[in-house]
Design an enzyme around this catalytic site. Structure first.
Site, PDB file in Angstrom:
ATOM      1  N   ASN A  22      -6.729   1.547   2.583  1.00 34.83           N
ATOM      2  CA  ASN A  22      -7.447   2.807   2.789  1.00 34.83           C
ATOM      3  C   ASN A  22      -6.969   3.885   1.825  1.00 34.83           C
ATOM      4  O   ASN A  22      -7.738   4.768   1.435  1.00 34.83           O
ATOM      5  CB  ASN A  22      -7.255   3.286   4.234  1.00 34.83           C
ATOM      6  CG  ASN A  22      -7.873   2.334   5.247  1.00 34.83           C
ATOM      7  OD1 ASN A  22      -8.678   1.471   4.894  1.00 34.83           O
ATOM      8  ND2 ASN A  22      -7.504   2.473   6.503  1.00 34.83           N
ATOM      9  N   GLU A  57       0.852  -1.192   0.000  1.00 37.76           N
ATOM     10  CA  GLU A  57       0.000   0.000   0.000  1.00 37.76           C
ATOM     11  C   GLU A  57       0.888   1.242   0.000  1.00 37.76           C
ATOM     12  O   GLU A  57       1.985   1.228   0.572  1.00 37.76           O
ATOM     13  CB  GLU A  57      -0.888  -0.012   1.260  1.00 37.76           C
ATOM     14  CG  GLU A  57      -1.742   1.237   1.406  1.00 37.76           C
ATOM     15  CD  GLU A  57      -2.880   1.090   2.412  1.00 37.76           C
ATOM     16  OE1 GLU A  57      -2.956   0.048   3.096  1.00 37.76           O
ATOM     17  OE2 GLU A  57      -3.700   2.023   2.489  1.00 37.76           O
ATOM     18  N   GLU A  65      -6.691  -9.171   3.060  1.00 38.31           N
ATOM     19  CA  GLU A  65      -5.832  -8.590   4.105  1.00 38.31           C
ATOM     20  C   GLU A  65      -5.922  -9.516   5.303  1.00 38.31           C
ATOM     21  O   GLU A  65      -7.021  -9.698   5.857  1.00 38.31           O
ATOM     22  CB  GLU A  65      -6.283  -7.182   4.508  1.00 38.31           C
ATOM     23  CG  GLU A  65      -5.975  -6.114   3.490  1.00 38.31           C
ATOM     24  CD  GLU A  65      -6.282  -4.711   4.002  1.00 38.31           C
ATOM     25  OE1 GLU A  65      -6.110  -4.445   5.207  1.00 38.31           O
ATOM     26  OE2 GLU A  65      -6.707  -3.886   3.167  1.00 38.31           O
ATOM     27  N   GLU A 107     -12.665  -1.949   1.954  1.00 42.40           N
ATOM     28  CA  GLU A 107     -13.287  -1.775   3.285  1.00 42.40           C
ATOM     29  C   GLU A 107     -14.344  -0.668   3.289  1.00 42.40           C
ATOM     30  O   GLU A 107     -14.330   0.222   4.158  1.00 42.40           O
ATOM     31  CB  GLU A 107     -12.207  -1.505   4.349  1.00 42.40           C
ATOM     32  CG  GLU A 107     -11.286  -2.680   4.560  1.00 42.40           C
ATOM     33  CD  GLU A 107     -10.363  -2.573   5.767  1.00 42.40           C
ATOM     34  OE1 GLU A 107     -10.257  -1.488   6.361  1.00 42.40           O
ATOM     35  OE2 GLU A 107      -9.744  -3.597   6.108  1.00 42.40           O
TER      36      GLU A 107
HETATM   37  O1  AHR Z   1      -3.188  -2.823   6.109  1.00 41.05           O
HETATM   38  C1  AHR Z   1      -3.430  -1.617   6.786  1.00 41.05           C
HETATM   39  C2  AHR Z   1      -4.849  -1.115   6.633  1.00 41.05           C
HETATM   40  O2  AHR Z   1      -5.715  -2.023   7.250  1.00 41.05           O
HETATM   41  C3  AHR Z   1      -5.384  -1.025   5.221  1.00 41.05           C
HETATM   42  O3  AHR Z   1      -5.069   0.169   4.599  1.00 41.05           O
HETATM   43  C4  AHR Z   1      -6.864  -1.123   5.430  1.00 41.05           C
HETATM   44  O4  AHR Z   1      -7.522  -1.668   4.319  1.00 41.05           O
HETATM   45  C5  AHR Z   1      -7.006  -1.960   6.685  1.00 41.05           C
HETATM   46  O5  AHR Z   1      -7.895  -1.407   7.580  1.00 41.05           O
END
Ligand code: AHR
Length: 512
Positions: free
Chosen positions: A72, A27, A292, A173
């Site tokens: 996110n 990310e 995730e 999410e």
């Molecule tokens: O992996 C860290 C964060 O955890 C990600 O950005 C999000 O999708 C999740 O809440």
């Protein structure tokens, strides 16, 4: 000494091992990209500015597919900012992580890195601040051969052939109030359906992942999946679930049984998929994408790190959630991999979140070394050894009581097999005693023990031991000496150390 008995038979196959089960996640967050995989001034930097030392560790970790660019982050991301000449790329605020995004690394650079790492890209689109048009445009830019404005733009930016990205996540999410552009299930279900429809018109061969719940404790868990699937089931191929686990004070037992929690979470989502499929009269397989999962000390994040993160300075690559993993964490990561293998009939993709620095198996220091965290080892060894079919592993084990998951087996196991090899992935959840595991191989006779390795507390028995910049190799797997195989290959005995994850590779008798 505790005891357990494991039986396997070659005819009892759960599913073929899906290589995409061993995915990971990069990310644009913290130091995952900048000073993680990418650091132009680093002594090991390639001509493209990627860290060779990190790349070497990624190859050793052996992930198959990498989710990108969030998380996110993706819910506020404008993909157009990250392509074209670097000098023209805008610097933007990233509201998800209160950071400054320079866009030095974008799709082209990441795809070059993914090629070098030998991984497939799983691309997420922004359904937080953006929608159908931008998702379709990104897909056209990435996958359309040539002859349209967007595909010609890709070619002008240096990529003649399409990126040919197969797997696309429809947002991230979207059930979470923390998400930029957070939506109700109804709002998201409609947007995801219309986005999916258009994306499949652009490229009918892509696989689409619709966003399920952010965790099993979400108040909307269950109703979210049902509503979202009612809108999208005919248009998508997978539904995601996200699952993070942590050791709560005084409750190691529940933490070590995190795999039981993941089994139940997967089972609940599978049941909803089946109900919606039947209700709509469909004959369609929807896979579960655990895109995730990991151990993450979220209590510390929520109580200590979160507020300064959102009220402090705007930084380009702040240190965010750089959890340092200990032996117990590694055993749990190994158990979660066992759970994913066990559920291979429903789960066909999974992503350890994340890859470098941000809750990651690989750590790196700016202008300094890169090293393996404790959690690196169960992932690397499982991703490399799990091949062929997952066999059903029947266990009868001594048990213990947990606060979160009730009575749980002390031993856990998954088994994979090819014509040449049988591999046992094993956990002893007892934090105090070794466990003798009798393995009934009558239905899958073995020829010889090829290797046996175990990860447990190093000498002195400190389960809190970690690897860190000034002691990079404190925790690593060691040879497991107490493995015996009967002469006829139909039984084995393995003594599992207390609080351990182990891997035992046996040659198949026919191949011996
Ligand atoms: O992996 C860290 C964060 O955890 C990600 O950005 C999000 O999708 C999740 O809440």
């Amino acid at each position: 000494m505790f005891h357990a008995r494991l039986s396997i038979t070659r005819d009892d196959i759960v599913a073929p091992v899906s290589p995409r089960l061993f995915g990971s996640f990069v990310e644009h967050m913290g130091r995952a990209v900048y000073t993680g995989i990418y650091e132009p001034g680093h002594p090991t930097a390639t001509v493209d500015g990627f860290r060779q030392d990190v790349l070497d560790l990624v190859r050793e970790l052996n992930p198959s597919l990498i989710r990108y660019p969030g998380g996110n982050f993706v819910s506020g991301f404008r993909w157009e900012d990250s392509v074209g000449p670097r000098a023209d790329r805008p610097v933007r605020l990233d509201l998800a992580w209160h950071s400054v995004e320079t866009n030095e690394v974008g799709l082209h650079e990441f795809a070059d890195w993914a090629d070098a790492a030998g991984v497939e890209i799983m691309q997420a689109v922004n359904l937080g601040t953006r929608g159908i048009a931008e998702a379709a445009a990104l897909l056209e830019y990435a996958n359309h051969p040539a002859g349209t404005a967007l595909s010609d733009q890709r070619q002008a930016n240096g990529r003649t052939e399409p990126f040919d990205i197969r797997v696309w996540c429809l947002g991230n999410e979207m059930d979470g109030p923390w998400q930029i552009g957070h939506k109700t299930a109804e709002e998201y279900g409609r947007l995801a359906a219309e986005t999916a429809r258009v994306m499949k018109w652009v490229d009918p061969t892509v696989e689409l992942v619709v966003a399920g719940s952010s965790n099993a404790e979400m108040p909307t868990f269950g109703s979210w999946e049902r509503t979202v699937l009612e809108h999208t089931i005919e248009l998508v191929d997978h539904i995601s679930l996200h699952a993070y686990y942590e050791e709560k004070p005084g409750d190691l037992g529940s933490f070590l049984a995190s795999g039981v929690g993941l089994d139940r979470f997967i089972g609940d989502v599978a049941q909803i998929i089946d109900e919606v499929t039947v209700a709509q009269g469909l004959d369609k397989f929807i896979g579960i994408s655990v895109d995730e999962w990991n151990v993450w000390d979220q209590t510390r994040f929520n109580e200590v790190d979160k507020e300064p993160l959102f009220t402090g300075d705007w930084n380009t690559h702040p240190r965010l959630i750089e959890d340092e993993y200990n032996v117990s964490d590694a055993v749990v990561v190994g158990s979660l991999l066992i759970s994913l293998l066990r559920n291979s009939d429903r789960v066909n993709m999974a992503n350890l979140a994340q890859l470098v620095n941000v809750i990651a198996p690989i750590r790196s220091e700016p202008n300094g070394p890169a090293w393996r965290q404790t959690t690196f080892f169960p992932f690397a060894l499982t991703a490399t050894a799990a091949r062929g079919d997952v066999l059903a592993a029947t266990i009868h084990s001594d048990t213990y009581d947990t606060r979160a998951h009730g009575t749980v087996d002390l031993a856990d196991a998954a088994v994979t097999a090819t014509d040449e090899e049988i591999v046992l992935f094993l956990v002893n959840r007892s934090s105090t005693d070794p466990l003798t595991l009798e393995v009934d191989l009558a239905g899958a006779p073995a020829g010889a023990v090829l290797s046996a390795q175990s990860l447990f507390a190093p000498e002195g028995g400190d389960r809190f031991a970690t690897n860190a910049v000034d002691h990079q190799d404190t925790v690593h797997p060691v040879e497991l000496s107490e493995v015996t195989l009967a002469d006829d290959g139909t039984a084995a005995t393995v003594v599992l150390p207390a609080l351990s994850w182990s891997i035992v590779r046996l040659s198949a008798r026919s191949a011996a």
